[in-house]
Design a protein around this motif. Structure first.
Motif, short mmCIF file in Angstrom:
data_model
loop_
_atom_site.label_atom_id
_atom_site.label_comp_id
_atom_site.label_asym_id
_atom_site.label_seq_id
_atom_site.Cartn_x
_atom_site.Cartn_y
_atom_site.Cartn_z
N GLY A 254 13.70 -12.73 -34.32
CA GLY A 254 15.09 -11.92 -33.92
C GLY A 254 16.25 -13.40 -35.21
N ALA A 255 17.41 -12.55 -35.36
CA ALA A 255 17.82 -13.87 -36.26
C ALA A 255 18.38 -15.37 -35.98
CB ALA A 255 19.56 -13.90 -35.59
N VAL A 256 17.05 -16.73 -36.36
CA VAL A 256 16.74 -17.54 -36.23
C VAL A 256 16.01 -18.00 -37.34
CG1 VAL A 256 16.59 -17.33 -33.14
CG2 VAL A 256 14.30 -17.40 -35.35
N ASP A 257 16.36 -19.09 -37.26
CA ASP A 257 16.29 -20.21 -38.68
C ASP A 257 14.47 -20.61 -38.58
OD1 ASP A 257 15.83 -21.33 -41.09
OD2 ASP A 257 17.15 -23.20 -40.52
N ASN A 261 8.33 -16.23 -38.85
CA ASN A 261 9.48 -14.95 -38.53
C ASN A 261 9.09 -14.07 -37.69
OD1 ASN A 261 11.60 -13.71 -36.48
ND2 ASN A 261 12.99 -15.39 -37.67
N SER A 263 9.71 -10.94 -37.21
CA SER A 263 10.37 -9.90 -37.36
C SER A 263 11.73 -10.49 -37.41
CB SER A 263 10.42 -8.65 -35.99
OG SER A 263 11.63 -7.75 -37.28
N PRO A 264 12.35 -10.75 -38.48
CA PRO A 264 14.29 -11.41 -38.26
C PRO A 264 15.18 -10.73 -38.08
CG PRO A 264 12.97 -11.44 -40.32
CD PRO A 264 12.29 -10.81 -39.81
N SER A 265 14.78 -8.92 -38.18
CA SER A 265 15.83 -8.04 -37.46
C SER A 265 15.21 -8.18 -35.74
CB SER A 265 15.53 -6.36 -38.02
OG SER A 265 14.48 -5.90 -37.94
N GLY A 266 14.49 -8.44 -35.15
CA GLY A 266 14.46 -8.90 -33.83
C GLY A 266 13.57 -6.93 -33.26
N ASP A 267 12.62 -6.46 -34.08
CA ASP A 267 11.84 -5.12 -34.70
C ASP A 267 10.49 -5.43 -33.98
OD1 ASP A 267 9.54 -3.46 -35.46
OD2 ASP A 267 11.98 -2.05 -35.47
N SER A 293 9.55 -18.86 -30.27
CA SER A 293 10.55 -18.02 -29.73
C SER A 293 10.93 -16.72 -28.39
CB SER A 293 11.82 -17.43 -30.81
OG SER A 293 12.23 -17.96 -32.25
#
Length: 316
Positions: A254-257, A261, A263-267, A293
């Motif tokens: 998801g939207a974390v630094d 990652n 999936s930055p979009s949380g998919d 995460s």
């Protein structure tokens, strides 16, 4: 899976050409074998293979069987020893799956092997399946084409009823034969049957010239991937991390630094496709402490969390 309605394809040249094109584009195609209908995806495409798990609602990333058109093609992906060659000569095409060392640089998705260095392969004894595999000209990962936990499909109508709104196409190859699952034989080290199936142990022992270990043997090797910490990277893993502690590398969702990652979009499908590759990247980085995460525990998230829990399990 595209947004177009599922296609029911005839087992002719036009239908097989269409089906092969769907696989090359990353889609999902069900097809009949002599055992049951399989849900096929390009075994080299992480996202396509993740789509199999999503469509089936499969709860964990078990190693998948890869279907190939012939022995020569199989040798491009696996390393055969004398026992494996003898079994392939005797029982292929047919209801036998061989577990063999994965050939270096084979290009198979880590989701297919569940991150292991072995691959389960077979050559089906079904004309439509083999014609399809020859038309596609590549490795096709294909578990049974049914929702996880449901009865395996032995005709196209079963597939349509179970997965009709979740896959791209089914090749209607008519009813399967007996519908018995393939026998899985590991040829890594001493040959052993990992799953009983359509080819009896007696026939396998006769082929090899010596008895083979069977599932009832107390000293038979367990199926790959069952050890609690089997999927562990070298670093220690901490799950459901809301923040990073000193010395930790974050595997984000998801939207974390994060350093990496899923999936930055949380998919969740994207995250599933990236999971094993990210764990390997963490090893390559030399990460000694890994924070992960939180991952939603539904759909493919259950499968991702299953493997992450194994990765975080205490080690001997």
């Amino acid at each position: 899976m595209t947004n177009t309605p599922m296609q029911i394809l005839a087992p002719d040249a036009a239908g097989l050409t269409t089906a092969a094109g769907i696989l090359r584009a990353g889609g999902l195609v069900a097809f009949g074998t002599e055992t049951v209908y399989g849900l096929g995806a390009d075994a080299r495409n992480d996202t396509a293979v993740a789509g199999i798990y999503a469509a089936k609602g499969r709860p964990s990333f078990n190693p998948l069987i890869v279907h190939l058109s012939d022995l020569a093609t199989a040798e491009q992906y696996c390393v055969f020893n004398d026992d494996a060659r003898a079994l392939a000569a005797a029982f292929w095409p047919g209801a036998m799956t061989l577990v063999l060392p994965l050939r270096q640089g084979a290009g198979i998705s880590k989701l297919v092997t569940a991150g292991l260095d072995t691959l389960a392969i077979r050559v089906p004894d079904h004309k439509v399946a083999r014609d399809f595999l020859e038309k596609f000209d590549g490795p096709v990962a294909a578990p049974s084409a049914n929702p996880s936990g449901r009865i395996s499909p032995t005709n196209a109508d079963h597939v349509i009823a179970g997965l009709g709104d979740k896959i791209d196409a089914v090749i209607d190859g008519g009813p399967c034969g007996v519908g018995v699952e393939s026998t899985i034989v590991s040829c890594v080290g001493k040959p052993a049957i990992l799953r009983a199936g359509g080819i009896p142990a007696e026939a396998i022992s006769a082929c090899l010239g010596h008895p083979i270990a069977v599932p009832d043997d107390p000293d038979m090797p367990q199926s790959p991937g069952q050890l609690a910490s089997h999927y562990a990277p070298k670093g220690q893993v901490r799950l459901n991390a809301q923040q990073i502690d000193p010395g930790e590398t974050l595997l984000g969702f998801g939207a974390v630094d994060a350093t990496l990652n899923l999936s930055p979009s949380g998919d969740l499908t994207e995250a599933a496709a990236h999971l094993f590759d990210c764990l390997h990247q963490l090893d390559a980085m030399g990460a000694t402490r890994i924070a992960v995460s939180p991952i939603p525990d539904h759909g493919l998230g259950r499968a991702i969390n299953d493997r992450l829990k194994r990765a975080a399990a205490p080690r001997d």
